[in-house]
Design a protein around this motif. Structure first.
Motif, PDB file in Angstrom:
ATOM      1  N   GLU A 469      14.688  27.664  92.500  1.00  0.00           N
ATOM      2  CA  GLU A 469      13.986  26.662  93.322  1.00  0.00           C
ATOM      3  C   GLU A 469      12.547  27.095  93.599  1.00  0.00           C
ATOM      4  OE1 GLU A 469      16.480  26.463  96.727  1.00  0.00           O
ATOM      5  OE2 GLU A 469      18.008  25.177  95.760  1.00  0.00           O
ATOM      6  N   ASP A 470      12.378  28.388  93.820  1.00  0.00           N
ATOM      7  CA  ASP A 470      11.041  28.934  94.083  1.00  0.00           C
ATOM      8  C   ASP A 470      10.142  28.761  92.867  1.00  0.00           C
ATOM      9  OD1 ASP A 470       9.110  30.184  95.590  1.00  0.00           O
ATOM     10  OD2 ASP A 470       9.714  32.202  95.012  1.00  0.00           O
ATOM     11  N   PHE A 471      10.694  29.015  91.673  1.00  0.00           N
ATOM     12  CA  PHE A 471       9.909  28.901  90.446  1.00  0.00           C
ATOM     13  C   PHE A 471       9.493  27.454  90.201  1.00  0.00           C
ATOM     14  CE2 PHE A 471       9.847  28.477  85.694  1.00  0.00           C
ATOM     15  CZ  PHE A 471       8.686  29.211  85.488  1.00  0.00           C
ATOM     16  N   VAL A 472      10.406  26.506  90.413  1.00  0.00           N
ATOM     17  CA  VAL A 472      10.073  25.090  90.247  1.00  0.00           C
ATOM     18  C   VAL A 472       8.959  24.691  91.208  1.00  0.00           C
ATOM     19  CG1 VAL A 472      10.937  22.727  90.537  1.00  0.00           C
ATOM     20  CG2 VAL A 472      12.357  24.461  89.374  1.00  0.00           C
ATOM     21  N   ARG A 473       9.063  25.161  92.444  1.00  0.00           N
ATOM     22  CA  ARG A 473       8.039  24.838  93.444  1.00  0.00           C
ATOM     23  C   ARG A 473       6.679  25.421  93.048  1.00  0.00           C
ATOM     24  NH1 ARG A 473      10.736  26.413  97.268  1.00  0.00           N
ATOM     25  NH2 ARG A 473       9.932  28.537  97.538  1.00  0.00           N
ATOM     26  N   GLN A 474       6.662  26.649  92.540  1.00  0.00           N
ATOM     27  CA  GLN A 474       5.401  27.270  92.127  1.00  0.00           C
ATOM     28  C   GLN A 474       4.794  26.532  90.938  1.00  0.00           C
ATOM     29  OE1 GLN A 474       5.255  31.699  91.969  1.00  0.00           O
ATOM     30  NE2 GLN A 474       7.349  31.610  92.762  1.00  0.00           N
ATOM     31  N   ARG A 475       5.638  26.094  90.012  1.00  0.00           N
ATOM     32  CA  ARG A 475       5.127  25.358  88.845  1.00  0.00           C
ATOM     33  C   ARG A 475       4.495  24.046  89.271  1.00  0.00           C
ATOM     34  NH1 ARG A 475       7.018  26.114  83.622  1.00  0.00           N
ATOM     35  NH2 ARG A 475       5.613  24.391  83.184  1.00  0.00           N
ATOM     36  N   GLN A 476       5.087  23.401  90.260  1.00  0.00           N
ATOM     37  CA  GLN A 476       4.528  22.140  90.750  1.00  0.00           C
ATOM     38  C   GLN A 476       3.161  22.369  91.404  1.00  0.00           C
ATOM     39  OE1 GLN A 476       7.680  20.869  93.346  1.00  0.00           O
ATOM     40  NE2 GLN A 476       8.793  19.764  91.717  1.00  0.00           N
TER      41      GLN A 476
END
Length: 525
Positions: A469-476
């Motif tokens: 979830e953290d990685f998806v948020r950072q990519r966004q």
């Protein structure tokens, strides 16, 4: 109470071998295993009994053993396994054993006028050297309680077979009669050999071959690289260790010291899904002044902490002239700086590199180091082929620029020193504040335990979900972030968990890893 077996084995190993031979007449094929088992039971089940055997090392070189066929123990690294097997006559007249060099001292009357070819056996021959990079305290551990006088080591034969040019060492021809046990030995294995010391021709079929120390092995034991057990109380040692390294060797930079401890916590765990030690560059590391020691204080600190450690002071002259990879010449394997045992830490200092030209050999040496950093493999060159062999080497680079001039390392940490501690980067050894014996032993145990932890670190299910979830948020938030960034942070998290002697990457460890890496990237390049 000292065992009679122990006294006999130490005082007259040749007699013990002969008595065993007489007990096992008719069992020639399996006799070498009988000998190995007997002497293993006597010497290898206890460190105390092992230390009863006189050591063969730089302080007790072959020439210091005046008694012919002395029993010695040699803690060494296998350097070359390519020698042809040596033929020997296993049975002589009057039921005499012919192996373990016994036939050398036999009068002609005891040699059979004819013999059964079934009595002609092979012994495995190899070359072994003093363990390169073995630190002084580790050597003292291995030789403690040895009641033997010392003398200075003379020039070792075959010096090209030792990885570090011009360094004091012992080189010895090793002959193993238990061929089945010998088959598992590989180059760079660290082995304790118990055997009978003689002097023999390097090549029995060549009259001009030099005479070299030869060890007829009675039993041997390969050193395990995983003999440390993580203990909970060692976790409290971490902060003290980081502060000591920072204050004594890194100008008070505790962030750089923490990255160094992370690096020292790594080892090769698996190659199938690669989990290998990353490499580390400490950049902005000033060069020594004309009046300061050439070696950084960090060299002495790491020597006190690690059992296997070697500094390679890089220069164009060294890169262009010395060997970093092993190379076979005329069927003789020449060593190189990178032919070291698994578990060794290398400190590569670039501060001595001046302007100039790298020749082809220098370029190949740099490629060899980079291959160790990236894939943990080292190429051995033979006349018509090249083979890559696995390594397990932690590499740390010191450079005074913003990055290494030669290598692409996994992490680069610019040094940020406290003004009051800038002078501690290059101190003589006698000016270093060494911790007391108990604390220093705790530091060593902690680093050994951290290495053990590294390969067992798992990612908890809760943490895995959080990371995704953290990685998806950072990519966004930042489309430039890629899967490589995630892989990089996962390495940091595993190293951090290991350095905390934790078996799992938790959410807290993941968040701490992110902050630690961010602080590294924010430093001035």
């Amino acid at each position: 109470m000292v065992s009679a077996f122990l006294i006999d084995a130490i005082n007259n190993p040749t007699k013990v071998v002969q008595e065993l031979y007489e007990e096992h007449t008719g069992n020639i094929d399996h006799f070498p295993a009988v000998v190995a088992r007997h002497f293993s039971d006597v010497f290898l089940n206890s460190d105390d009994t092992l230390r009863e055997v006189l050591p063969l090392d730089v302080n007790h070189p072959p020439e210091s053993f005046t008694h012919n066929r002395s029993l010695v123990r040699f803690h060494g690294m296998v350097q070359d396994t390519s020698s042809s097997p040596e033929m020997y006559l296993a049975s002589l007249n009057e039921n005499k054993c012919g192996g373990w060099g016994i036939s050398q001292n036999m009068p002609a009357s005891e040699w059979p006028s004819s013999f059964d070819y079934c009595d002609l056996k092979e012994a495995t021959a190899l070359w072994a050297v003093t363990v390169p990079g073995q630190t002084d305290w580790r050597t003292e551990e291995l030789t403690a309680h040895s009641h033997c006088g010392s003398s200075s080591s003379q020039n070792a034969p075959q010096p090209h077979k030792f990885p570090v040019p011009n360094a004091p060492h012992i080189g010895v021809q090793v002959k193993i009669y238990d061929n089945e046990a010998a088959q598992s030995l590989k180059a760079t294995d660290v082995v304790t050999f118990i055997g009978i010391l003689t002097s023999e021709s390097l090549d029995s079929e060549d009259v001009s071959s030099p005479v070299v120390p030869s060890l007829h092995v009675l039993c041997h034991k390969v050193q395990s690289t995983g003999d440390a057990s993580p203990r909970e109380e060692l976790a409290t040692v971490r902060d003290n260790l980081i502060k000591w390294i920072a204050d004594e060797a890194l100008g008070g930079d505790e962030v750089a010291a923490q990255w160094l401890v992370l690096e020292l916590s790594a080892k090769v765990y698996t190659r199938t899904t690669p989990l290998l030690p990353p490499s580390l560059t400490l950049s902005r590391f000033p060069s020594p002044t004309a009046s300061s020691p050439a070696l950084p204080t960090l060299h002495h600190v790491l020597s006190d902490l690690l059992p296997q450690y070697l500094t390679v002071p890089l220069s164009l002259d060294l890169l262009n002239k010395e060997n970093f990879s092993p190379e076979s010449k005329d069927e003789d394997l020449h060593s190189g700086y990178l032919q070291v045992p698994r578990g060794t830490t290398l400190l590569l200092t670039e501060n001595g590199v001046q302007e100039g030209k790298l020749v082809e050999k220098g370029i190949m040496n740099i490629r060899a180091v980079q291959e160790v950093m990236d894939a943990q493999t080292l190429e051995y060159s033979f006349p018509f082929s090249k083979f890559s062999f696995p390594t397990d080497i932690v590499t740390i680079v010191l450079c005074d620029g913003r990055k290494s001039a030669f290598f692409q390392t996994g992490f680069t940490v610019p040094l940020e020193m406290k003004p009051s501690l800038k002078d501690n980067l290059y101190k003589p050894r006698d000016q270093i504040k060494i911790p007391d014996t108990v604390k220093l032993a705790a530091y060593r145990s902690f680093l050994a335990a951290a290495k053990q932890c590294f390969g067992t670190v798992q990612v908890a299910e809760e943490t895995s979900k959080h990371i995704q979830e953290d990685f998806v948020r950072q990519r966004q938030e930042d489309p430039s972030i890629t899967a490589d960034n995630l892989i990089h942070l996962m390495k940091v998290a595993r190293l951090l968990a290991a350095s905390m002697l934790e078996r799992e990457v938790t959410v807290d460890i993941w968040e701490t890893s992110k902050r630690l890496d961010a602080s590294r990237r924010k430093r001035s390049p």
